[in-house]
Motif scaffolding. Sequence first.
Motif, PDB file in Angstrom:
ATOM      1  N   ARG A  48      25.433  22.685  53.288  1.00 35.01           N
ATOM      2  CA  ARG A  48      26.820  22.458  52.890  1.00 35.01           C
ATOM      3  C   ARG A  48      26.796  23.026  51.500  1.00 35.01           C
ATOM      4  O   ARG A  48      25.936  23.488  50.824  1.00 35.01           O
ATOM      5  CB  ARG A  48      26.446  20.792  52.801  1.00 35.01           C
ATOM      6  CG  ARG A  48      25.857  20.037  53.746  1.00 35.01           C
ATOM      7  CD  ARG A  48      25.631  18.850  53.774  1.00 35.01           C
ATOM      8  NE  ARG A  48      26.662  18.006  53.166  1.00 35.01           N
ATOM      9  CZ  ARG A  48      26.624  16.596  52.669  1.00 35.01           C
ATOM     10  NH1 ARG A  48      25.446  16.039  52.420  1.00 35.01           N
ATOM     11  NH2 ARG A  48      27.609  15.857  52.272  1.00 35.01           N
ATOM     12  N   LYS A  51      27.603  22.038  45.580  1.00 39.23           N
ATOM     13  CA  LYS A  51      28.093  21.014  44.850  1.00 39.23           C
ATOM     14  C   LYS A  51      28.014  19.735  45.484  1.00 39.23           C
ATOM     15  O   LYS A  51      27.879  18.451  44.713  1.00 39.23           O
ATOM     16  CB  LYS A  51      29.645  21.138  44.406  1.00 39.23           C
ATOM     17  CG  LYS A  51      29.843  22.216  43.536  1.00 39.23           C
ATOM     18  CD  LYS A  51      31.285  22.407  42.853  1.00 39.23           C
ATOM     19  CE  LYS A  51      31.532  21.196  42.197  1.00 39.23           C
ATOM     20  NZ  LYS A  51      33.073  21.407  41.712  1.00 39.23           N
ATOM     21  N   GLU A  52      27.472  19.493  46.875  1.00 38.94           N
ATOM     22  CA  GLU A  52      27.786  18.174  47.428  1.00 38.94           C
ATOM     23  C   GLU A  52      26.228  17.960  47.769  1.00 38.94           C
ATOM     24  O   GLU A  52      26.134  17.436  49.005  1.00 38.94           O
ATOM     25  CB  GLU A  52      28.830  18.299  48.655  1.00 38.94           C
ATOM     26  CG  GLU A  52      30.169  18.403  48.156  1.00 38.94           C
ATOM     27  CD  GLU A  52      30.921  18.429  49.374  1.00 38.94           C
ATOM     28  OE1 GLU A  52      30.755  18.327  50.584  1.00 38.94           O
ATOM     29  OE2 GLU A  52      32.238  18.629  49.235  1.00 38.94           O
ATOM     30  N   VAL A  55      25.086  14.472  48.681  1.00 37.57           N
ATOM     31  CA  VAL A  55      26.021  13.410  48.492  1.00 37.57           C
ATOM     32  C   VAL A  55      26.581  12.834  49.730  1.00 37.57           C
ATOM     33  O   VAL A  55      26.983  13.354  50.667  1.00 37.57           O
ATOM     34  CB  VAL A  55      27.318  13.969  47.721  1.00 37.57           C
ATOM     35  CG1 VAL A  55      28.503  12.976  47.575  1.00 37.57           C
ATOM     36  CG2 VAL A  55      26.861  14.443  46.304  1.00 37.57           C
ATOM     37  N   GLN A  57      29.737  11.026  51.205  1.00 39.55           N
ATOM     38  CA  GLN A  57      31.308  11.051  50.843  1.00 39.55           C
ATOM     39  C   GLN A  57      32.179  10.988  51.978  1.00 39.55           C
ATOM     40  O   GLN A  57      31.905  11.494  53.086  1.00 39.55           O
ATOM     41  CB  GLN A  57      31.796  12.519  50.069  1.00 39.55           C
ATOM     42  CG  GLN A  57      33.084  12.289  49.541  1.00 39.55           C
ATOM     43  CD  GLN A  57      33.324  13.518  48.781  1.00 39.55           C
ATOM     44  OE1 GLN A  57      34.276  13.615  47.905  1.00 39.55           O
ATOM     45  NE2 GLN A  57      32.678  14.545  49.232  1.00 39.55           N
ATOM     46  N   ARG A  59      36.106  11.348  53.264  1.00 42.55           N
ATOM     47  CA  ARG A  59      37.360  11.811  52.741  1.00 42.55           C
ATOM     48  C   ARG A  59      38.262  11.674  53.840  1.00 42.55           C
ATOM     49  O   ARG A  59      38.191  11.287  54.880  1.00 42.55           O
ATOM     50  CB  ARG A  59      37.134  13.625  52.780  1.00 42.55           C
ATOM     51  CG  ARG A  59      36.441  14.173  51.712  1.00 42.55           C
ATOM     52  CD  ARG A  59      36.634  15.507  51.471  1.00 42.55           C
ATOM     53  NE  ARG A  59      36.344  16.291  50.821  1.00 42.55           N
ATOM     54  CZ  ARG A  59      34.877  17.013  50.657  1.00 42.55           C
ATOM     55  NH1 ARG A  59      34.095  16.870  51.648  1.00 42.55           N
ATOM     56  NH2 ARG A  59      34.328  17.481  49.400  1.00 42.55           N
ATOM     57  N   LEU A 139      33.064   7.829  47.273  1.00 40.87           N
ATOM     58  CA  LEU A 139      31.670   7.991  46.762  1.00 40.87           C
ATOM     59  C   LEU A 139      30.808   6.910  46.930  1.00 40.87           C
ATOM     60  O   LEU A 139      30.904   6.133  46.284  1.00 40.87           O
ATOM     61  CB  LEU A 139      31.739   8.612  45.350  1.00 40.87           C
ATOM     62  CG  LEU A 139      32.511  10.007  45.375  1.00 40.87           C
ATOM     63  CD1 LEU A 139      32.577  10.419  43.589  1.00 40.87           C
ATOM     64  CD2 LEU A 139      31.763  11.332  46.120  1.00 40.87           C
ATOM     65  N   SER A 143      26.136   8.345  44.999  1.00 42.49           N
ATOM     66  CA  SER A 143      26.844   9.383  44.972  1.00 42.49           C
ATOM     67  C   SER A 143      27.918   9.333  43.734  1.00 42.49           C
ATOM     68  O   SER A 143      28.454  10.329  43.231  1.00 42.49           O
ATOM     69  CB  SER A 143      27.615   9.952  46.312  1.00 42.49           C
ATOM     70  OG  SER A 143      26.531  10.161  47.235  1.00 42.49           O
TER      71      SER A 143
END
Length: 692
Positions: A48, A51-52, A55, A57, A59, A139, A143
């Motif tokens: 992934r 930055k994630e 996490v 998340q 969307r 989030l 997260s």
Amino acid sequence: MKRCFVVLLSVLLAPASAAAQERTPVPPAGDWTQRVHPIPEVTVVGRRPIKEIGVQQTRFDSVALKENIALSMADVLTFNSSVFVKSYGRATLSTVAFRGTSPSHTQVTWNGMRINSPMLGMTDFSMIPAYFIDDASLLHGTSSVGETGGGLGGAVKLSTRPAEAKGFGLQYIQGIGSFRTFDEFLRLTYGSDRWQFSTRAVYSSSPNDYKYRNRDKKENIYDDDRNIVGQYYPTERNRSGAYRDLHILQEVYCNTGRGDRFGLHAWYIRSDRELPVLTTDYAGDLPFENRQREETFRSVLSWDHLRSSWKVAAKAGYIHTWTAYDYKRDVGNGTMASMTRSRSRINTFYGQAEGEYYIGRRWLFTASFAAHQHLVESADKNIIRQDGNRAVVGYDKGRIELSGSLSAKWRPVERFGMSVVLREEMYGTDPTPLIPALFLDGVLSERGNLTARASVSRNFRFPTLNDLYFLPGGNPDLRKENGWTYDAGLSFAAGKAGSWSLSGSAAWFDSHVDDWIIWLPTTKGFFSPRNLKKVHACGVELQAGLNAALSRAWQLALDGTYSWTSSINEGAPMTPADRSVGKQLPYVPKHSASATGRLSWRTWSLLYKWCWYSRRYTMSSNDQTLTGHLPPYFMNNLSLEKSVSLPWADLSFKGAVNNLFDEEYLSVLARPMPGINFEIFIGITPKWGRRK
């Protein structure tokens, strides 16, 4: 319990994910004839974005956000996520209960700036038009620490982005609905290689006087001798529910072409809403006024400086909110007596600086610092003193809130990554201990991109200004809430080029919160907050999604969510008669689910939306009396849309049916909700001035 398993099975067998829908390309603005597209190939990369790492998340895609102009973010969250949206009625306060916590435990940011009320700690999602949001995500739990502090349940990220238009553009949509409801949307855009301008405006108004069956009252049926021979529930009209909301959003973006990007976002809100009569109100037809007015201005100025391996950014913002609440009643002789005349004024100044630095493809270091300075005046100007004059009772306080974070993200091999976040918060002169968060994820199998993730974090939430200073009842000795949260989950994504794509996730969470703040009655006749509860929240969240090209002209998209949430008070009894220990928190459903299905054929699109909430208790003792709980309910919405492309404009026609099966339900005790209702939308996008 059998019903719960049936619902869970249906969600797993007929799901769709917003993430899968985001992979479907969006047609150009003028190409309304190509509404069905082959599903692109799903590329399994085994990792992934760095930055994630770890996490969790959710969307929301543009289809959910731009479905129709009448939707607020409360509507989007209701049908596209597993969180519980607590609504006080149509066009009234709507808050979010995230993972068994309270609305003040959910942090909300708009273009990076926190917009939770410093007085109440919560956000009214009914005041956020979905048409004003271009990117939205949830989030979950731990997260949220990477974004902001205080999100014991999680965080909601909202933002806007450039329209990417070339030349001049215009879009206008007119909506007409039941209860004499009118919704209007206008957007003007201009774009060049460096500049992007966008102006959006939404105006909604309605008497909102729908009929409902009042099951909190009973009327007697008499015979000719005045003997009671039967009873029935009366049908009443939603009195004092009218509203007029105006939103204007102005955006300006500039890309210098040398790595610098500037953005200006300015959002003005003017709202005038009456508060509906409770179903338990027996005042009859006596005149009264129960009205809330609000004017809010939010603005953010941003600067981003981009290079190949690093980035620096800065933001500055300002929020001004003025609210007024007036309650008047006829005392019986035709004279309107003012009982409440509340006024509040909030000014918030915001600043943030952040940076990112990459070392190859294996390391990412980030740093961020943010400050929010709140200045709050709150008063009830209707208190009568003994001398007969009016007294002003309230508070005038200021508080600065500082938040800083450092993070290091490391991916030593392609299939494994880890991240560490350290956050520090300070409200006024009261700092928190260091807030750590650890995230891990790894690809278990490249076949289907099966990925496991886990995280753990500590978090704190400070009392709101009303908790501390509200008169009467504020408690300046309150301690900040604190807790630990643990997350673990799996996700997958698979597909066949041009045929289908399937994705899904399953997550488990466990959270322990100490010093939970609760408002309780006192012997002096008013409520006051205290640190009394210890809450243990745990549960499971499921998401899944399917996109399938049935033929060259037909396309099917399904998505579904399900959550099981246990949120238990494990604190010590407050009195010998306290029966709240070991019980589910009020207004937290144990089970919730949602599903949407979209069937497209050429320029036609049929959308079905469904959500379900299990029983919610209204008392901390979980008494199953008539008013001690709210029964479960299902909600069904259906809409049909047709697009037409003409030489001079693109047209769209849409009809929607809300509460398809005329369900009688309550989200909050004694707050009436509408039955079946209808909406029609007509949209036009002229083609003049358009460059391709």
